[in-house]
Enzyme design. Structure first.
Site, mmCIF file in Angstrom:
data_model
loop_
_atom_site.group_PDB
_atom_site.id
_atom_site.type_symbol
_atom_site.label_atom_id
_atom_site.label_comp_id
_atom_site.label_asym_id
_atom_site.label_seq_id
_atom_site.Cartn_x
_atom_site.Cartn_y
_atom_site.Cartn_z
ATOM 1 N N LYS A 169 7.098 4.671 8.330
ATOM 2 C CA LYS A 169 8.135 3.639 8.191
ATOM 3 C C LYS A 169 9.531 4.234 8.218
ATOM 4 O O LYS A 169 10.462 3.592 8.703
ATOM 5 C CB LYS A 169 7.909 2.780 6.941
ATOM 6 C CG LYS A 169 6.660 1.921 7.094
ATOM 7 C CD LYS A 169 6.717 0.579 6.432
ATOM 8 C CE LYS A 169 5.526 -0.246 6.902
ATOM 9 N NZ LYS A 169 5.277 -1.448 6.163
ATOM 10 N N LYS A 222 -2.607 1.650 14.497
ATOM 11 C CA LYS A 222 -3.201 0.452 13.887
ATOM 12 C C LYS A 222 -2.399 -0.804 14.238
ATOM 13 O O LYS A 222 -1.177 -0.738 14.416
ATOM 14 C CB LYS A 222 -3.337 0.621 12.367
ATOM 15 C CG LYS A 222 -2.032 0.485 11.607
ATOM 16 C CD LYS A 222 -2.274 0.176 10.127
ATOM 17 C CE LYS A 222 -0.951 -0.232 9.502
ATOM 18 N NZ LYS A 222 -0.960 -1.344 8.633
ATOM 19 N N LYS A 252 1.750 -5.889 11.463
ATOM 20 C CA LYS A 252 2.590 -7.099 11.446
ATOM 21 C C LYS A 252 3.977 -6.806 11.942
ATOM 22 O O LYS A 252 4.648 -7.669 12.463
ATOM 23 C CB LYS A 252 2.741 -7.575 9.997
ATOM 24 C CG LYS A 252 1.563 -8.273 9.431
ATOM 25 C CD LYS A 252 2.023 -8.994 8.182
ATOM 26 C CE LYS A 252 1.191 -8.657 6.972
ATOM 27 N NZ LYS A 252 1.858 -7.877 5.956
HETATM 28 P P1 ATP Z 1 3.275 -4.103 7.904
HETATM 29 O O1 ATP Z 1 3.030 -3.703 9.320
HETATM 30 O O2 ATP Z 1 4.310 -5.152 7.721
HETATM 31 O O3 ATP Z 1 3.408 -2.932 7.000
HETATM 32 P P2 ATP Z 1 0.490 -4.554 7.719
HETATM 33 O O4 ATP Z 1 0.046 -5.235 8.965
HETATM 34 O O5 ATP Z 1 0.185 -3.091 7.579
HETATM 35 O O6 ATP Z 1 2.002 -4.842 7.468
HETATM 36 P P3 ATP Z 1 -0.086 -5.118 4.946
HETATM 37 O O7 ATP Z 1 0.490 -6.278 4.243
HETATM 38 O O8 ATP Z 1 0.560 -3.795 4.714
HETATM 39 O O9 ATP Z 1 -0.114 -5.362 6.520
HETATM 40 O O10 ATP Z 1 -1.636 -4.993 4.682
HETATM 41 C C1 ATP Z 1 -2.450 -5.989 4.126
HETATM 42 C C2 ATP Z 1 -3.888 -5.540 4.146
HETATM 43 O O11 ATP Z 1 -4.356 -5.459 5.489
HETATM 44 C C3 ATP Z 1 -4.128 -4.139 3.554
HETATM 45 O O12 ATP Z 1 -5.338 -4.153 2.827
HETATM 46 C C4 ATP Z 1 -4.254 -3.247 4.749
HETATM 47 O O13 ATP Z 1 -5.046 -2.106 4.508
HETATM 48 C C5 ATP Z 1 -4.938 -4.188 5.737
HETATM 49 N N1 ATP Z 1 -4.602 -3.836 7.117
HETATM 50 C C6 ATP Z 1 -3.350 -3.722 7.630
HETATM 51 N N2 ATP Z 1 -3.420 -3.419 8.937
HETATM 52 C C7 ATP Z 1 -4.747 -3.321 9.247
HETATM 53 C C8 ATP Z 1 -5.463 -3.024 10.450
HETATM 54 N N3 ATP Z 1 -4.829 -2.771 11.579
HETATM 55 N N4 ATP Z 1 -6.809 -3.016 10.411
HETATM 56 C C9 ATP Z 1 -7.481 -3.286 9.262
HETATM 57 N N5 ATP Z 1 -6.849 -3.568 8.084
HETATM 58 C C10 ATP Z 1 -5.505 -3.589 8.074
#
Ligand code: ATP
Ligand code: LTN
Length: 327
Positions: A113, A195, A198
């Site tokens: 980040k 990965k 969002k």
């Molecule tokens: P950001 O990109 O805004 O950091 P994010 O997509 O990583 O957000 P989070 O709110 O950080 O989402 O994560 C919420 C949940 O989803 C956590 O348990 C995280 O481990 C899971 N998660 C996030 N991205 C993935 C992915 N690509 N595959 C599986 N699980 C995920």
């Protein structure tokens, strides 16, 4: 015998995508009868990357609605907004005094980040994992269902619990990670080496649960594929492995059956069927999502915060007593 407690949360940074669903929330739904569940909308974590206040307000409600529309039962699970319980920030400060700079500097999410937001490498971003440890430890959490990317943060929560207990006496339960084998790491549709996220720069990276079915179909059809046209689950074909995992998560079919079904057929057929599966899932989800009113979730969050506060206040009393600031 009382049920084991689990705690987890999602940041209200944007709309939830299928990776968040398969990696985390689907697991919450599956285990909600077995455990005493607490699910938070972790807004204090979200602001470590700048959020427009108006978007943040909307996103908090949207995440809570998404929990419900995906099948979290509010009668069985406690759902609340993190910032409604001030003890999270309070315990974070106390844990800051036993957390080491070196261990936080090693966190890959912090490194990623800071690289993607070089203009805003703030102290909160650095301290993010300590706040997460506070979230977990405040509620006597025994297990934490999350996606694979959170494993390193959970290790830190465990280390801080152990360190605190050895300095001040038995206070915190050392939480176990609860990470599924399949679907715990969904990759970006535009880049199978990173990965799905969002906050990815291109919306072709993810399928948001609020994408229109047409939009989502287009994203699947445009998803990058590997060279060759044979359908097989092979680590040399990371893009196809990712699409097969998504197919399996949505249909409930095991991957080997899906591979068999498409033997001798090309990517085109497979992607077309997958895009239909995704579209049907979204139609069903969005029908449920749209039926939930803002007022209904607001009321639920107020009630949830009251219950969460009770647990957190009690734990903080104990912590203050242990470290010697309660006189
Ligand atoms: P950001 O990109 O805004 O950091 P994010 O997509 O990583 O957000 P989070 O709110 O950080 O989402 O994560 C919420 C949940 O989803 C956590 O348990 C995280 O481990 C899971 N998660 C996030 N991205 C993935 C992915 N690509 N595959 C599986 N699980 C995920
Ligand atoms: N960092 C997590 C969100 C999160 C969380 C938590 C998950 C914040 N506090 C406590 C489990 C338990 C993420 O998914 N990015």
């Amino acid at each position: 015998m009382s049920k084991k407690r689990i705690f987890s949360g999602v940041q209200p940074t944007n709309n939830i995508h299928i990776g968040n669903y398969f990696g985390a929330i689907k697991n919450w739904v599956d285990v909600q009868d077995q455990f005493d569940c607490i699910f938070s909308v972790v807004d204090l974590h979200a602001i470590t990357v700048y959020q427009k206040p108006e978007d943040l307000r909307q996103n908090i409600l949207k995440i809570a609605k998404t929990y419900l529309a995906l099948g979290i039962n509010p009668k069985k699970c406690l759902i609340f907004q993190q910032s409604d319980v001030k003890e999270h920030a309070e315990l974070c400060w106390i844990l800051n005094s036993i957390a080491k700079m070196g261990e936080l500097e090693r966190m890959t999410q912090y490194k990623d980040k800071s690289a993607s937001h070089p203009e805003n490498i703030n102290v909160g971003l650095f301290d993010y994992p300590v706040l997460m440890a506070a979230d977990i430890l405040l509620y006597n959490t025994q297990a934490v269902p999350v996606g694979e990317d959170q494993k390193q943060h959970l290790e830190l929560a465990r280390d801080l619990a152990i360190r605190f207990n050895s300095l001040y006496g038995e206070t915190f339960i050392v939480p176990e990670p609860m990470i599924k084998k399949e679907g715990c790491r969904i990759m970006g549709l535009d880049n199978p080496y990173k990965k799905m996220s969002k906050s990815a720069p291109s919306s072709y990276n993810y399928i948001s649960l609020l994408d229109s079915p047409e939009e989502a179909k287009k994203k699947i059809m445009k998803a990058v594929t590997d060279s060759g046209s044979e359908i097989k689950f092979d680590t040399e074909k990371p893009a196809l492995c990712n699409l097969l995992t998504i197919y399996s998560q949505l249909s409930g079919e095991i991957i080997s059956n899906i591979v068999e079904k498409y033997t001798g057929r090309g990517y085109g057929d497979f992607k077309k069927d997958l895009s239909e599966l995704v579209a049907n899932f979204l139609v069903d989800f969005q029908k449920k999502f749209n039926a939930i009113s803002d007022e209904e979730v607001q009321e639920l969050l107020v009630k949830g915060a009251k219950k969460a506060r009770k647990i957190a206040e009690k734990k903080m009393e104990e912590v203050k007593e242990k470290i010697g600031i309660k006189i």
